[in-house]
Design an enzyme around this catalytic site. Sequence first.
Site, PDB file in Angstrom:
ATOM      1  N   ASP A  30       0.867  -1.178   0.000  1.00  0.00           N
ATOM      2  CA  ASP A  30       0.000   0.000   0.000  1.00  0.00           C
ATOM      3  C   ASP A  30       0.902   1.227   0.000  1.00  0.00           C
ATOM      4  O   ASP A  30       1.928   1.249   0.696  1.00  0.00           O
ATOM      5  CB  ASP A  30      -0.888   0.024   1.246  1.00  0.00           C
ATOM      6  CG  ASP A  30      -1.981  -1.032   1.221  1.00  0.00           C
ATOM      7  OD1 ASP A  30      -2.103  -1.744   0.207  1.00  0.00           O
ATOM      8  OD2 ASP A  30      -2.710  -1.128   2.220  1.00  0.00           O
ATOM      9  N   ASP A  32       0.505   4.047   1.304  1.00  0.00           N
ATOM     10  CA  ASP A  32       0.453   4.880   2.511  1.00  0.00           C
ATOM     11  C   ASP A  32       1.142   4.247   3.720  1.00  0.00           C
ATOM     12  O   ASP A  32       1.004   4.739   4.833  1.00  0.00           O
ATOM     13  CB  ASP A  32      -0.994   5.220   2.854  1.00  0.00           C
ATOM     14  CG  ASP A  32      -1.882   3.999   3.036  1.00  0.00           C
ATOM     15  OD1 ASP A  32      -1.396   2.863   2.876  1.00  0.00           O
ATOM     16  OD2 ASP A  32      -3.076   4.185   3.324  1.00  0.00           O
ATOM     17  N   TRP A  92     -12.675  -0.446  -0.880  1.00  0.00           N
ATOM     18  CA  TRP A  92     -11.602  -0.820   0.040  1.00  0.00           C
ATOM     19  C   TRP A  92     -11.913  -2.110   0.767  1.00  0.00           C
ATOM     20  O   TRP A  92     -12.939  -2.238   1.404  1.00  0.00           O
ATOM     21  CB  TRP A  92     -11.373   0.303   1.053  1.00  0.00           C
ATOM     22  CG  TRP A  92     -10.736   1.491   0.427  1.00  0.00           C
ATOM     23  CD1 TRP A  92     -11.336   2.681   0.134  1.00  0.00           C
ATOM     24  CD2 TRP A  92      -9.396   1.608  -0.024  1.00  0.00           C
ATOM     25  NE1 TRP A  92     -10.446   3.519  -0.464  1.00  0.00           N
ATOM     26  CE2 TRP A  92      -9.239   2.893  -0.582  1.00  0.00           C
ATOM     27  CE3 TRP A  92      -8.305   0.751  -0.023  1.00  0.00           C
ATOM     28  CZ2 TRP A  92      -8.040   3.344  -1.107  1.00  0.00           C
ATOM     29  CZ3 TRP A  92      -7.105   1.203  -0.553  1.00  0.00           C
ATOM     30  CH2 TRP A  92      -6.989   2.476  -1.085  1.00  0.00           C
ATOM     31  N   GLU A  95      -9.932  -7.976  -0.739  1.00  0.00           N
ATOM     32  CA  GLU A  95      -9.011  -8.681  -1.627  1.00  0.00           C
ATOM     33  C   GLU A  95      -7.876  -9.341  -0.855  1.00  0.00           C
ATOM     34  O   GLU A  95      -7.417 -10.423  -1.223  1.00  0.00           O
ATOM     35  CB  GLU A  95      -8.461  -7.747  -2.715  1.00  0.00           C
ATOM     36  CG  GLU A  95      -7.371  -6.794  -2.292  1.00  0.00           C
ATOM     37  CD  GLU A  95      -7.834  -5.617  -1.464  1.00  0.00           C
ATOM     38  OE1 GLU A  95      -6.968  -5.000  -0.819  1.00  0.00           O
ATOM     39  OE2 GLU A  95      -9.034  -5.304  -1.443  1.00  0.00           O
ATOM     40  N   ASP A  96      -7.421  -8.727   0.223  1.00  0.00           N
ATOM     41  CA  ASP A  96      -6.325  -9.312   0.990  1.00  0.00           C
ATOM     42  C   ASP A  96      -6.786 -10.553   1.760  1.00  0.00           C
ATOM     43  O   ASP A  96      -6.033 -11.518   1.902  1.00  0.00           O
ATOM     44  CB  ASP A  96      -5.669  -8.290   1.912  1.00  0.00           C
ATOM     45  CG  ASP A  96      -6.666  -7.461   2.702  1.00  0.00           C
ATOM     46  OD1 ASP A  96      -7.877  -7.662   2.547  1.00  0.00           O
ATOM     47  OD2 ASP A  96      -6.228  -6.598   3.467  1.00  0.00           O
ATOM     48  N   MET A 122       1.170   4.418   9.102  1.00  0.00           N
ATOM     49  CA  MET A 122       0.305   4.752   7.973  1.00  0.00           C
ATOM     50  C   MET A 122       0.214   6.265   7.843  1.00  0.00           C
ATOM     51  O   MET A 122      -0.020   6.964   8.833  1.00  0.00           O
ATOM     52  CB  MET A 122      -1.090   4.164   8.173  1.00  0.00           C
ATOM     53  CG  MET A 122      -2.041   4.498   7.037  1.00  0.00           C
ATOM     54  SD  MET A 122      -3.660   3.747   7.241  1.00  0.00           S
ATOM     55  CE  MET A 122      -3.287   2.120   6.609  1.00  0.00           C
ATOM     56  N   HIS A 125      -4.842   9.915   5.809  1.00  0.00           N
ATOM     57  CA  HIS A 125      -5.505  10.513   4.654  1.00  0.00           C
ATOM     58  C   HIS A 125      -6.987  10.232   4.744  1.00  0.00           C
ATOM     59  O   HIS A 125      -7.435   9.331   5.456  1.00  0.00           O
ATOM     60  CB  HIS A 125      -4.921   9.962   3.340  1.00  0.00           C
ATOM     61  CG  HIS A 125      -4.982   8.468   3.238  1.00  0.00           C
ATOM     62  ND1 HIS A 125      -6.088   7.791   2.788  1.00  0.00           N
ATOM     63  CD2 HIS A 125      -4.059   7.521   3.552  1.00  0.00           C
ATOM     64  CE1 HIS A 125      -5.845   6.483   2.816  1.00  0.00           C
ATOM     65  NE2 HIS A 125      -4.628   6.293   3.284  1.00  0.00           N
ATOM     66  N   ARG A 127     -10.532   9.007   3.020  1.00  0.00           N
ATOM     67  CA  ARG A 127     -10.941   8.021   2.019  1.00  0.00           C
ATOM     68  C   ARG A 127     -11.681   8.729   0.885  1.00  0.00           C
ATOM     69  O   ARG A 127     -12.483   9.623   1.119  1.00  0.00           O
ATOM     70  CB  ARG A 127     -11.862   7.003   2.685  1.00  0.00           C
ATOM     71  CG  ARG A 127     -12.176   5.808   1.837  1.00  0.00           C
ATOM     72  CD  ARG A 127     -13.117   4.873   2.572  1.00  0.00           C
ATOM     73  NE  ARG A 127     -12.559   4.432   3.828  1.00  0.00           N
ATOM     74  CZ  ARG A 127     -12.085   3.210   4.036  1.00  0.00           C
ATOM     75  NH1 ARG A 127     -12.118   2.324   3.087  1.00  0.00           N
ATOM     76  NH2 ARG A 127     -11.587   2.874   5.197  1.00  0.00           N
TER      77      ARG A 127
END
Length: 137
Positions: A30, A32, A92, A95-96, A122, A125, A127
Amino acid sequence: METFNRAKLLNVGYTEALKEYDYGCFVFSDVDLIPMDDRNTYKCFSQPRHLSVSMDKFGFRLPYYQYFGGVSSMSKEQFLKINGFPNNYWGWGGEDDDLYNRLVSKGMSISRPSGAVGNCRMIRHTRDKKNEPNPQR
Protein backbone atom coordinates in the site's frame (compact mmCIF):
# COMPACT_ATOMS: atom_id res chain seq x y z
CA MET A 1 -13.52 9.35 -9.93
CA GLU A 2 -14.11 5.64 -10.51
CA THR A 3 -14.31 3.00 -7.80
CA PHE A 4 -10.88 1.65 -6.93
CA ASN A 5 -9.74 -1.95 -7.47
CA ARG A 6 -6.43 -2.48 -5.68
CA ALA A 7 -6.11 -6.13 -6.69
CA LYS A 8 -6.45 -5.43 -10.42
CA LEU A 9 -3.79 -2.73 -10.19
CA LEU A 10 -1.40 -5.11 -8.44
CA ASN A 11 -2.03 -7.78 -11.10
CA VAL A 12 -1.31 -5.21 -13.82
CA GLY A 13 1.89 -4.15 -12.04
CA TYR A 14 3.02 -7.77 -11.86
CA THR A 15 2.32 -8.32 -15.58
CA GLU A 16 3.99 -5.08 -16.66
CA ALA A 17 7.09 -5.71 -14.50
CA LEU A 18 7.60 -9.09 -16.20
CA LYS A 19 7.69 -7.35 -19.57
CA GLU A 20 10.85 -5.55 -18.41
CA TYR A 21 12.65 -8.42 -16.67
CA ASP A 22 12.04 -11.97 -15.47
CA TYR A 23 11.71 -11.04 -11.79
CA GLY A 24 11.45 -13.89 -9.30
CA CYS A 25 10.19 -11.89 -6.33
CA PHE A 26 7.39 -9.34 -5.96
CA VAL A 27 6.63 -7.02 -3.06
CA PHE A 28 3.12 -5.55 -3.03
CA SER A 29 2.71 -2.50 -0.84
CA ASP A 30 0.00 0.00 0.00
CA VAL A 31 1.37 3.43 -0.88
CA ASP A 32 0.45 4.88 2.51
CA LEU A 33 2.59 2.53 4.65
CA ILE A 34 6.08 3.42 5.86
CA PRO A 35 8.29 0.70 7.35
CA MET A 36 9.82 1.66 10.70
CA ASP A 37 12.56 -0.98 11.09
CA ASP A 38 15.40 -1.55 8.63
CA ARG A 39 15.57 -5.22 9.67
CA ASN A 40 12.25 -5.83 7.88
CA THR A 41 13.79 -7.13 4.66
CA TYR A 42 11.56 -6.71 1.63
CA LYS A 43 12.37 -9.94 -0.17
CA CYS A 44 10.78 -13.32 -0.88
CA PHE A 45 10.90 -16.32 1.40
CA SER A 46 10.04 -20.01 1.05
CA GLN A 47 6.44 -19.09 2.02
CA PRO A 48 4.49 -15.92 1.19
CA ARG A 49 5.54 -13.15 3.58
CA HIS A 50 3.31 -10.63 5.34
CA LEU A 51 5.64 -7.71 6.03
CA SER A 52 3.36 -5.13 7.71
CA VAL A 53 2.40 -7.10 10.80
CA SER A 54 2.10 -4.26 13.30
CA MET A 55 0.71 -0.95 12.05
CA ASP A 56 0.00 2.11 14.12
CA LYS A 57 -3.52 2.07 12.63
CA PHE A 58 -4.18 -1.17 14.55
CA GLY A 59 -2.33 -0.25 17.75
CA PHE A 60 0.85 -1.99 16.52
CA ARG A 61 -0.73 -5.44 16.57
CA LEU A 62 -2.11 -7.84 14.00
CA PRO A 63 -5.86 -7.14 13.74
CA TYR A 64 -6.65 -10.84 13.12
CA TYR A 65 -4.58 -13.90 12.31
CA GLN A 66 -5.67 -14.18 8.66
CA TYR A 67 -4.80 -10.52 7.93
CA PHE A 68 -2.55 -10.34 4.85
CA GLY A 69 -3.01 -6.68 3.89
CA GLY A 70 -0.65 -3.74 3.69
CA VAL A 71 2.70 -5.09 2.50
CA SER A 72 3.40 -8.64 1.34
CA SER A 73 5.92 -10.50 -0.75
CA MET A 74 5.55 -13.54 -2.97
CA SER A 75 7.80 -15.35 -5.37
CA LYS A 76 6.74 -15.58 -8.97
CA GLU A 77 5.93 -19.26 -8.43
CA GLN A 78 3.75 -18.52 -5.38
CA PHE A 79 1.90 -15.78 -7.27
CA LEU A 80 1.24 -18.06 -10.26
CA LYS A 81 0.11 -20.93 -8.02
CA ILE A 82 -2.77 -18.78 -6.68
CA ASN A 83 -3.52 -17.11 -10.03
CA GLY A 84 -2.63 -13.68 -8.66
CA PHE A 85 -4.93 -11.32 -6.82
CA PRO A 86 -8.74 -11.61 -7.13
CA ASN A 87 -10.11 -9.07 -9.61
CA ASN A 88 -13.65 -8.83 -8.24
CA TYR A 89 -13.19 -6.55 -5.18
CA TRP A 90 -14.16 -2.94 -5.75
CA GLY A 91 -13.75 -0.31 -3.04
CA TRP A 92 -11.60 -0.82 0.04
CA GLY A 93 -11.06 -4.24 1.52
CA GLY A 94 -11.68 -7.90 0.94
CA GLU A 95 -9.01 -8.68 -1.63
CA ASP A 96 -6.32 -9.31 0.99
CA ASP A 97 -8.56 -11.74 2.91
CA ASP A 98 -9.37 -13.54 -0.36
CA LEU A 99 -5.64 -13.68 -1.15
CA TYR A 100 -4.95 -15.27 2.25
CA ASN A 101 -7.61 -17.92 1.52
CA ARG A 102 -6.09 -18.61 -1.91
CA LEU A 103 -2.65 -19.12 -0.39
CA VAL A 104 -3.91 -21.48 2.31
CA SER A 105 -6.05 -23.44 -0.16
CA LYS A 106 -2.89 -24.11 -2.20
CA GLY A 107 -1.07 -25.49 0.84
CA MET A 108 1.02 -22.44 1.64
CA SER A 109 1.39 -20.77 5.02
CA ILE A 110 2.10 -17.14 5.81
CA SER A 111 5.47 -16.20 7.26
CA ARG A 112 5.87 -12.98 9.23
CA PRO A 113 8.64 -11.03 10.93
CA SER A 114 8.23 -10.31 14.63
CA GLY A 115 5.86 -7.51 15.58
CA ALA A 116 8.82 -5.29 16.51
CA VAL A 117 10.49 -5.77 13.12
CA GLY A 118 7.23 -5.56 11.13
CA ASN A 119 6.26 -2.11 12.48
CA CYS A 120 4.73 0.32 9.96
CA ARG A 121 3.21 3.76 10.16
CA MET A 122 0.31 4.75 7.97
CA ILE A 123 0.20 8.16 6.36
CA ARG A 124 -3.11 9.66 7.47
CA HIS A 125 -5.50 10.51 4.65
CA THR A 126 -9.20 10.75 3.97
CA ARG A 127 -10.94 8.02 2.02
CA ASP A 128 -12.15 8.83 -1.49
CA LYS A 129 -15.91 9.32 -1.47
CA LYS A 130 -16.47 6.65 -4.15
CA ASN A 131 -14.24 4.13 -2.44
CA GLU A 132 -16.18 3.06 0.61
CA PRO A 133 -15.40 -0.19 2.42
CA ASN A 134 -16.26 -3.20 0.31
CA PRO A 135 -19.61 -4.63 1.52
CA GLN A 136 -18.34 -8.18 0.71
CA ARG A 137 -15.65 -7.86 3.37
